[in-house]
Design an enzyme around this catalytic site. Sequence first.
Site, PDB file in Angstrom:
ATOM      1  N   GLN A 170       2.815   9.925   1.247  1.00 52.13           N
ATOM      2  CA  GLN A 170       4.102   9.502   1.546  1.00 52.13           C
ATOM      3  C   GLN A 170       4.757   9.809  -0.028  1.00 52.13           C
ATOM      4  OE1 GLN A 170       2.303   5.370   2.087  1.00 52.13           O
ATOM      5  NE2 GLN A 170       4.741   5.348   3.423  1.00 52.13           N
ATOM      6  N   HIS A 212      -3.161   1.579   7.913  1.00 46.26           N
ATOM      7  CA  HIS A 212      -2.453   1.987   7.701  1.00 46.26           C
ATOM      8  C   HIS A 212      -2.550   3.440   6.826  1.00 46.26           C
ATOM      9  CE1 HIS A 212       2.691   2.026   7.720  1.00 46.26           C
ATOM     10  NE2 HIS A 212       2.319   2.448   6.433  1.00 46.26           N
ATOM     11  N   GLU A 213      -2.401   2.908   5.809  1.00 48.53           N
ATOM     12  CA  GLU A 213      -2.621   4.320   4.566  1.00 48.53           C
ATOM     13  C   GLU A 213      -3.591   4.764   3.951  1.00 48.53           C
ATOM     14  OE1 GLU A 213      -0.174   3.606   2.793  1.00 48.53           O
ATOM     15  OE2 GLU A 213       0.648   1.679   3.205  1.00 48.53           O
ATOM     16  N   HIS A 217      -1.891   6.908   7.587  1.00 46.76           N
ATOM     17  CA  HIS A 217      -0.891   8.474   6.400  1.00 46.76           C
ATOM     18  C   HIS A 217      -1.883   9.697   6.506  1.00 46.76           C
ATOM     19  CE1 HIS A 217       2.908   7.116   6.080  1.00 46.76           C
ATOM     20  NE2 HIS A 217       2.482   5.201   5.825  1.00 46.76           N
ATOM     21  N   CYS A 241       6.356   0.139   7.365  1.00 42.15           N
ATOM     22  CA  CYS A 241       6.032   0.999   6.355  1.00 42.15           C
ATOM     23  C   CYS A 241       6.979   1.338   5.472  1.00 42.15           C
ATOM     24  CB  CYS A 241       5.830   3.086   7.278  1.00 42.15           C
ATOM     25  SG  CYS A 241       5.331   3.724   6.354  1.00 42.15           S
ATOM     26  N   LEU A 242       6.180   2.049   3.851  1.00 35.67           N
ATOM     27  CA  LEU A 242       8.356   1.833   2.985  1.00 35.67           C
ATOM     28  C   LEU A 242       8.554   3.764   3.632  1.00 35.67           C
ATOM     29  CD1 LEU A 242       4.956   1.215  -0.117  1.00 35.67           C
ATOM     30  CD2 LEU A 242       7.587  -0.016   1.192  1.00 35.67           C
ATOM     31  N   GLY A 251       0.756  -0.795   0.017  1.00 35.01           N
ATOM     32  CA  GLY A 251       0.006   0.365  -0.184  1.00 35.01           C
ATOM     33  C   GLY A 251       0.924   1.858  -0.064  1.00 35.01           C
TER      34      GLY A 251
END
Length: 160
Positions: free
Chosen positions: A51, A130-131, A134, A88-89, A46
């Site tokens: 981000q 999670h997204e 963000h 997390c990216l 995701g």
Amino acid sequence: MTEPIRRFDDPVLRAVAAPVRDFDRELRRLVKSLTLTMRAGAGRAGLAAPQLGVPLRVLVYSFDGASGHLVNPRLELSPRRITADEACLSAPGVWWPLERSYMVTARGRDMFGKSVTVRALGVLARVLQHEVDHLDGVLFSDHLEASERERFLAVALPSE
């Protein structure tokens, strides 16, 4: 075209993203860029617009055959919770156990403005939560107890 992913300490990740009002060519370009950037690395499930430094309520997801995007998503969380490792990216290579709802219903729009509903459980439910965090300026470390958060940040943001 892939874009660089903002790091965990970037202030843009702390801002609440604005709702999308225009379902236009720019939005479609953003969804494509998010999708290509997410798919550019192994294990990516995701990615949210902040981000990439874009403060809009847009996310993409892809896990276990389910993939897509949501614009202006809202989540309905199940009361059943489960703890699992999460990453997390924006903090590459760091996994940490976190409790989340096991099941979610996500409602939003697609890039053309059409209503979309996604029902997810397990890992995909975790990805969507999670997204959306963000989009709300929340990092997953914010859900950790203070001592765990300190340990996480020491690993995720080592001093240079």
